[in-house]
Design an enzyme around this catalytic site. Sequence first.
Site, short mmCIF file in Angstrom:
data_model
loop_
_atom_site.label_atom_id
_atom_site.label_comp_id
_atom_site.label_asym_id
_atom_site.label_seq_id
_atom_site.Cartn_x
_atom_site.Cartn_y
_atom_site.Cartn_z
N ASP A 1 5.23 0.29 12.02
CA ASP A 1 4.02 -0.36 11.49
C ASP A 1 3.93 -1.83 11.89
O ASP A 1 2.94 -2.48 11.61
CB ASP A 1 3.97 -0.25 9.97
CG ASP A 1 3.69 1.17 9.52
OD1 ASP A 1 3.78 1.44 8.32
OD2 ASP A 1 3.39 2.01 10.40
N CYS B 1 -4.75 11.76 13.04
CA CYS B 1 -5.48 10.49 12.98
C CYS B 1 -5.23 9.81 14.34
O CYS B 1 -4.62 10.38 15.23
CB CYS B 1 -4.99 9.63 11.82
SG CYS B 1 -3.34 9.03 12.06
N ARG C 1 0.16 14.00 13.31
CA ARG C 1 0.61 13.83 11.92
C ARG C 1 0.83 15.17 11.19
O ARG C 1 0.17 15.48 10.21
CB ARG C 1 -0.38 12.95 11.14
CG ARG C 1 -0.79 11.66 11.81
CD ARG C 1 0.35 10.66 11.98
NE ARG C 1 0.82 10.13 10.73
CZ ARG C 1 0.29 9.08 10.10
NH1 ARG C 1 -0.78 8.52 10.59
NH2 ARG C 1 0.80 8.62 8.97
N LYS D 1 0.85 -1.21 0.00
CA LYS D 1 0.00 0.00 0.00
C LYS D 1 0.89 1.26 0.00
O LYS D 1 0.67 2.18 -0.77
CB LYS D 1 -0.87 0.02 1.25
CG LYS D 1 -1.57 1.34 1.54
CD LYS D 1 -2.43 1.29 2.78
CE LYS D 1 -1.67 1.47 4.05
NZ LYS D 1 -1.31 2.84 4.41
N ASN D 2 1.93 1.25 0.86
CA ASN D 2 2.72 2.47 1.04
C ASN D 2 3.72 2.73 -0.07
O ASN D 2 4.41 3.73 -0.07
CB ASN D 2 3.41 2.46 2.40
CG ASN D 2 2.38 2.63 3.52
OD1 ASN D 2 1.22 2.91 3.27
ND2 ASN D 2 2.82 2.42 4.74
N ARG E 1 -8.28 -0.96 5.23
CA ARG E 1 -7.49 0.10 4.60
C ARG E 1 -6.13 -0.41 4.17
O ARG E 1 -5.52 0.15 3.26
CB ARG E 1 -7.30 1.26 5.60
CG ARG E 1 -8.53 2.07 5.87
CD ARG E 1 -8.18 3.30 6.66
NE ARG E 1 -7.08 4.01 6.02
CZ ARG E 1 -6.29 4.87 6.65
NH1 ARG E 1 -6.48 5.12 7.92
NH2 ARG E 1 -5.32 5.49 6.02
C1 EPZ Z 1 4.48 6.78 6.54
O1 EPZ Z 1 3.67 7.78 7.13
C2 EPZ Z 1 3.58 5.57 6.39
N1 EPZ Z 1 2.47 5.90 5.51
C3 EPZ Z 1 3.08 5.15 7.76
O2 EPZ Z 1 2.33 3.96 7.59
C4 EPZ Z 1 4.27 4.82 8.65
O3 EPZ Z 1 3.81 4.49 9.93
C5 EPZ Z 1 5.20 6.05 8.73
O4 EPZ Z 1 5.59 6.46 7.39
C6 EPZ Z 1 6.47 5.77 9.52
O5 EPZ Z 1 7.16 4.70 8.94
C7 EPZ Z 1 2.68 5.95 4.17
O6 EPZ Z 1 3.76 5.72 3.69
C8 EPZ Z 1 1.47 6.25 3.32
P1 EPZ Z 1 6.40 10.17 8.63
P2 EPZ Z 1 4.18 9.31 7.17
O7 EPZ Z 1 6.23 11.46 7.89
O8 EPZ Z 1 5.03 9.60 6.02
C9 EPZ Z 1 6.70 13.41 12.10
C10 EPZ Z 1 0.42 2.65 7.69
O9 EPZ Z 1 0.07 1.98 8.62
N2 EPZ Z 1 6.53 14.40 11.03
O10 EPZ Z 1 7.56 9.29 8.31
O11 EPZ Z 1 3.00 10.17 7.44
C11 EPZ Z 1 5.47 12.54 12.29
O12 EPZ Z 1 4.55 13.16 13.15
C12 EPZ Z 1 0.93 4.05 7.91
O13 EPZ Z 1 0.42 2.26 6.50
C13 EPZ Z 1 6.58 15.76 11.37
O14 EPZ Z 1 6.77 16.12 12.52
O15 EPZ Z 1 5.09 9.30 8.48
C14 EPZ Z 1 6.04 11.28 12.88
O16 EPZ Z 1 6.23 11.46 14.28
C15 EPZ Z 1 0.63 4.50 9.30
N3 EPZ Z 1 6.41 16.69 10.39
C16 EPZ Z 1 7.42 11.17 12.22
O17 EPZ Z 1 7.71 12.49 11.72
C17 EPZ Z 1 6.21 16.33 9.07
O18 EPZ Z 1 6.09 17.23 8.20
C18 EPZ Z 1 7.46 10.18 11.04
O19 EPZ Z 1 6.37 10.51 10.20
C19 EPZ Z 1 6.16 14.95 8.76
C20 EPZ Z 1 6.34 14.01 9.75
#
Ligand code: EPZ
Length: 420
Positions: free
Chosen positions: A305, A116, A121, A22-23, A397
Amino acid sequence: MEKLIINGASSLNGEVIISGAKNSSLPILAATILAEGTYNIDNIPALRDINTMFKLLENVGVTSSFQNNSAVIDNTGTNVYEAPYELVKTMRASIVLLGPLLAKKGKAKVSLPGGCAIGERPVDLHIAALEKMGANIEVKDGYIFAECPRLQGVEIVFDKVTVTGTENIMMAAALANGTTILKNAAQEPEVVDLADFLRKMGADIEGDGTNTITIKGKDKLHSANHSIMPDRIEAGTFLCAVAGVGGDITLKKCPVHTMDAIIEKLRLAGLEINVIDDETINAKMHGQIKAVDVKTAPYPAFPTDMQAQFMAVMLKSNGVSVINESIFENRFMHVPEFKRMGADITLNDSNAVVKGVPSFSGAPVMASDLRASAGLVIAALMAEHGSSVHRIYHLDRGYEGFEVKLNKLGANIERVKDNE
Ligand code: EPZ
């Protein structure tokens, strides 16, 4: 709404074929905005989030026909550049439209995803990077308004490792003027799969899979064909299921080379894992689950995850396991549900201290986020008697036919209407 009625399983045995990731699918589908033309993309999992992405693309003039996990996508090139709230609110990953829309159309209007269950996020890192590339960005009325005739290649150092942040900027940089260097970039395999797809479209990208990615912007890209990589989290979820319940399963079409941390931790927990070839794993579990500590972190460390699914296995370990969640601030919603089943877990800050118990009962439990729901299903299979998992739209999902695949391995799970 639907729920799963799950009877405890004695063991899981047989073969399971892992679906596309998915990702990886979501950013790759968004990348079709970057060039007009026709794309053939296969091994896309049939999931709610994928359908949402197709609707978002349709809204900006990219049509698709999707069947048997394959999509024919036509980017006819329109000047619509909006991702509306009513679609974005159901899928936070919609933020990956921001980079491609801005790069291709010079404008983007993307609804703020909103938080969420697992955390607030934020998308501040995405916005800061695009501003550094010359975009004029305003956030108001719940939308991100971005404008820039042509983005400029720059050096960007991400304050935090962000998967979709890295993907968004990589896509935007592919059409920028000059070279963009991303430092502290995400190294996830899904970032590499996206880079492979962008290179097929004519992009010049090096360093994906490391923490420094260099993108030399092009004036134009072209359509391409691609096969989505298999889903390492789905594969890891099945390994946790057999580790928790016992048995002997073989995973086919599995991205073995992306699963080192998951394999390492499950071997320590007592799962006998044999890598048959680069896409086949056999896993046998007989005897006691051993307690193992885990700390989630960006790839190649243990994935956040997989945290809920691994915790399910630890519920019946022979000792105490400390599970540290370092990525998201609120990714322990499955803990109260596990405790309703009789698990012994103590939370303090970002640690869950799991004391293994010899057995626990089934119970009606509530899914809260995509991966937590998979963890609840595993715990229900490990429980002494029947459980029901509610709000399984979370599960749908991210898992294609999860209970169908588990029943083929010998589980006894029924999907029924939930008049909750
Ligand atoms: C991706 O989400 C995945 N989703 C998530 O999978 C996964 O849990 C996550 O990466 C971590 O591996 C997709 O790829 C569609 P991040 P993403 O930006 O990109 C902070 C699932 O179950 N952050 O790597 O949204 C954030 O709050 C999902 O399939 C900021 O502070 O995660 C988090 O603490 C759930 N500011 C950390 O960084 C930003 O602008 C990592 O988030 C962006 C992120």
